[in-house]
Design a protein around this motif. Structure first.
Motif, mmCIF file in Angstrom:
data_model
loop_
_atom_site.group_PDB
_atom_site.id
_atom_site.type_symbol
_atom_site.label_atom_id
_atom_site.label_comp_id
_atom_site.label_asym_id
_atom_site.label_seq_id
_atom_site.Cartn_x
_atom_site.Cartn_y
_atom_site.Cartn_z
ATOM 1 N N MET A 171 -13.333 -5.268 1.624
ATOM 2 C CA MET A 171 -13.893 -6.539 1.179
ATOM 3 C C MET A 171 -14.490 -7.352 2.316
ATOM 4 N N VAL A 172 -14.056 -7.086 3.543
ATOM 5 C CA VAL A 172 -14.754 -7.633 4.704
ATOM 6 C C VAL A 172 -15.893 -6.677 5.039
ATOM 7 N N ASP A 212 -0.280 0.820 -2.052
ATOM 8 C CA ASP A 212 0.823 0.010 -1.529
ATOM 9 C C ASP A 212 0.398 -0.655 -0.219
ATOM 10 N N ARG A 213 0.656 -1.941 -0.098
ATOM 11 C CA ARG A 213 0.214 -2.679 1.098
ATOM 12 C C ARG A 213 0.795 -2.114 2.386
ATOM 13 N N ARG A 220 -6.182 -3.143 3.790
ATOM 14 C CA ARG A 220 -6.964 -3.015 2.563
ATOM 15 C C ARG A 220 -6.389 -3.826 1.394
ATOM 16 N N TYR A 221 -5.071 -3.803 1.217
ATOM 17 C CA TYR A 221 -4.505 -4.610 0.137
ATOM 18 C C TYR A 221 -4.771 -6.093 0.383
ATOM 19 N N GLU A 222 -4.535 -6.545 1.595
ATOM 20 C CA GLU A 222 -4.695 -7.973 1.899
ATOM 21 C C GLU A 222 -6.149 -8.427 1.697
ATOM 22 N N PHE A 247 1.960 4.334 -3.281
ATOM 23 C CA PHE A 247 0.810 5.210 -3.074
ATOM 24 C C PHE A 247 0.022 4.771 -1.844
ATOM 25 N N ASP A 248 -0.395 5.760 -1.036
ATOM 26 C CA ASP A 248 -1.187 5.451 0.150
ATOM 27 C C ASP A 248 -2.668 5.385 -0.205
ATOM 28 N N HIS A 249 -3.505 5.263 0.817
ATOM 29 C CA HIS A 249 -4.936 5.055 0.596
ATOM 30 C C HIS A 249 -5.574 6.201 -0.189
#
Length: 272
Positions: A171-172, A212-213, A220-222, A247-249
């Motif tokens: 998102m960035v 999962d963060r 990525r979650y943040e 779950f990972d990326h």
């Protein structure tokens, strides 16, 4: 902001199974002939595959962009989207370092415009076009969906998209776009290559899905949580964020597909 704790319930009970037949067409150029002839890399790389239901009309369509950090990867028709009553468009786009930003975003927009202009010829409904992808593909999907400039080039209002559904999208400003400028991957920027720069209240429904963060790539979650908050503060009424716990990326994509299909069903009901 919700965490998904029991993925198998979603998978087993909420996804209908279709016996519909499908056809697959490969390597369709989405730029015009003149553009293809003028650039060998476009001619090689800028193609898409279509997976289309037979003998039914007005089906929804998912435009799917592959991941790979904008430096690798190949178009695909995800197995989890096959035989689900939807058309799937798997898109290739040019990659860094052969090209730099915004070329790969422009390719994503050109492929999306092709779908808008052609899906009716295959029996689809261009009011039911969803844009999605995993990782770098999710980034491309939301850039095309939020920055209206890219589709306006083709006379298309991005608000015609039925939904934007990035899987673990950045998102960035994407780290590859930053690397092209000599900026470190941890030096986050919100600029013209950041979806966060284009938050708006009138955007299509936005479903953000991450792993999962504690297991995700970078922040990525943040990033997605901040996007969800800012869209809501901007006045957008249909932003939803899911965190797939455990779950990972890479692994988050499989349990995310049922959420994508459920979102298509939800929006289809609203359009009736």
């Amino acid at each position: 902001m919700r965490k998904i704790l029991i993925i198998f319930i979603v998978t087993i009970f909420s996804i209908p199974i279709f016996s519909q037949e499908y056809r697959l067409e490969n390597n369709i150029h989405y730029y015009d002939e003149q553009t293809n002839k003028s650039d060998a890399y476009i001619n090689e790389r800028c193609v898409l595959d279509i997976y289309i239901p037979k003998n039914i009309k007005n089906f929804p369509t998912v435009i799917w962009f592959h991941g790979g950090g904008l430096t690798g990867g190949q178009k695909e028709i995800p197995e989890q989207l096959k035989n689900k009553g939807v058309a799937v468009i798997g898109v290739n786009y040019r990659l860094s370092p052969k090209v730099n930003a915004p070329k790969y975003i422009e390719d994503a927009a050109a492929a999306s415009a092709w779908v808008f202009k052609n899906i009716k010829n295959y029996g689809g409904d261009n009011n039911k076009i969803f844009i999605s992808g995993h990782s770098a593909g999710g980034y491309l999907a939301i850039m095309v969906g939020l920055n209206k400039m890219y589709l306006e080039k083709y006379g298309i209002d991005a608000n015609k998209l039925a939904g934007i559904i990035p899987f673990s999208g950045q998102m960035v400003s994407h780290f590859t776009a930053r690397k092209e400028k000599g900026i470190d991957e941890l030096d986050a920027r919100i600029d013209d290559f950041a979806p966060l720069h284009f938050i708006r209240a009138d955007a299509p429904p936005l479903l953000l899905i991450t792993g999962d963060r504690e297991k995700e790539l970078l922040g990525r979650y943040e990033e997605n949580a901040y996007m969800a908050r800012m869209m809501k503060l901007k006045g957008h009424k249909e932003t939803t964020l899911y965190e797939l716990q455990g779950f990972d990326h890479g692994g988050m994509a499989h349990p995310a597909f049922p959420l994508l299909l459920n979102e298509i069903k939800r929006i289809e009901k609203l359009k009736k």
